[in-house]
Design an enzyme around this catalytic site. Structure first.
Site, PDB file in Angstrom:
ATOM      1  CE  LYS A  44      61.250  25.313  -0.843  1.00  0.00           C
ATOM      2  NZ  LYS A  44      62.481  24.839  -0.178  1.00  0.00           N
ATOM      3  CE  LYS A  46      59.325  22.155   2.856  1.00  0.00           C
ATOM      4  NZ  LYS A  46      60.776  21.892   2.917  1.00  0.00           N
TER       5      LYS A  46
END
Length: 135
Positions: A44, A46
């Site tokens: 993602k 992140k």
């Protein structure tokens, strides 16, 4: 038994997270949290401050949570809902509309977020303070 499920990274656990979990639990009898794995967070884009296991340890101490499962990909949500006989899927309203397809299997609710706090704002405040210290 009415089961609720929600998902998140829950990095830098804060008051807003607790409020979301409390409100989700109040909707039923059993709250399952799908916790994003470190590998899924990388996909993602992140990077968590805390490792997956550290986040599991923190969430395990919260009285509203009955079970924590790993979230490894976007596609598993429908399987989790079906396999766990979930009645309500809950997310913060910043995700509004993103998981409406799950309404085929359960109710989908987007709860209003606690407006004055977020993990992103905490990280930004820390970065700003670090910049001031270096000046």
């Amino acid at each position: 038994m009415k089961k609720i499920i929600t998902y998140g990274t829950f990095d830098l656990l804060h008051y807003g997270h607790i409020q979301l979990l409390k409100r989700a639990k109040a909707l039923g009898d059993y709250l399952i949290v799908g916790l994003s794995s470190d590998e899924f967070n990388k996909l993602k884009g992140k990077k968590s401050v805390l490792s997956y296991q550290e986040r599991v340890d923190l969430l395990s101490a919260i009285k509203y949570i009955d079970e924590i499962i790993p979230e490894n990909n976007w596609e598993q949500k429908s399987r989790d809902v079906i396999n766990n006989n979930v009645s309500i899927f809950v997310m913060g309203d910043d995700w509004k509309g993103q998981f409406d397809d799950l309404s085929e299997y359960c109710d989908v609710l987007y709860l209003e977020r606690t407006p004055e706090i977020s993990s992103s704002s905490i990280k930004q405040n820390i970065l700003n303070k670090e910049k001031l210290i270096k000046m």
